[in-house]
Design a protein around this motif. Sequence first.
Motif, PDB file in Angstrom:
ATOM      1  N   GLN A 180       0.829  -1.197   0.000  1.00  0.00           N
ATOM      2  CA  GLN A 180       0.000   0.000   0.000  1.00  0.00           C
ATOM      3  C   GLN A 180       0.875   1.263   0.000  1.00  0.00           C
ATOM      4  OE1 GLN A 180      -3.176  -0.062   2.889  1.00  0.00           O
ATOM      5  NE2 GLN A 180      -4.165   1.709   1.985  1.00  0.00           N
ATOM      6  N   GLU A 181       2.053   1.160   0.593  1.00  0.00           N
ATOM      7  CA  GLU A 181       2.965   2.308   0.621  1.00  0.00           C
ATOM      8  C   GLU A 181       3.889   2.349  -0.584  1.00  0.00           C
ATOM      9  OE1 GLU A 181       4.942   3.546   4.004  1.00  0.00           O
ATOM     10  OE2 GLU A 181       3.286   3.102   5.371  1.00  0.00           O
ATOM     11  N   GLU A 182       4.483   1.200  -0.928  1.00  0.00           N
ATOM     12  CA  GLU A 182       5.520   1.173  -1.954  1.00  0.00           C
ATOM     13  C   GLU A 182       5.031   0.677  -3.310  1.00  0.00           C
ATOM     14  OE1 GLU A 182       8.666  -1.176  -0.293  1.00  0.00           O
ATOM     15  OE2 GLU A 182       8.607  -0.039   1.581  1.00  0.00           O
ATOM     16  N   GLY A 183       3.991  -0.135  -3.324  1.00  0.00           N
ATOM     17  CA  GLY A 183       3.485  -0.710  -4.561  1.00  0.00           C
ATOM     18  C   GLY A 183       4.050  -2.093  -4.815  1.00  0.00           C
ATOM     19  N   ALA A 184       3.393  -2.797  -5.712  1.00  0.00           N
ATOM     20  CA  ALA A 184       3.843  -4.123  -6.143  1.00  0.00           C
ATOM     21  C   ALA A 184       4.748  -3.938  -7.355  1.00  0.00           C
ATOM     22  CB  ALA A 184       2.636  -4.990  -6.507  1.00  0.00           C
TER      23      ALA A 184
END
Length: 115
Positions: A42-46
């Motif tokens: 949610q913070e950094e992304g996939a």
Amino acid sequence: MTKDLSAFARERGIKYFMISFTDLFGGQRAKLVPTQAIADMQEEGAGFAGFATWLDLSPAHPDMFAVPDADSVIQLPWKPDVAWVAADCVMEGQPVEQAPRNVLKARSPRPPNWG
């Protein structure tokens, strides 16, 4: 207000999140991640290899990150332990300009309701 996807998972018994974006051909690209990893995502992304995203990127481009938009999350009715969430494509901290969702956001006269 942005939802906390970890809390959403606890409340609804979600075991996996499908973080999804649309490529330039209208195809859905996704990564299935366990609930334990969703706070980081949610913070950094996939992460996705830039050249494999079908967003007109080459192997010379860095990795792209699909950052989940928590306001779009839905629990799959046919697979209730999985939630789907739309993602915004980001590369090196900037939106990927040609990503369909980013194009729609840039062209919208006002922010749409993505949820």
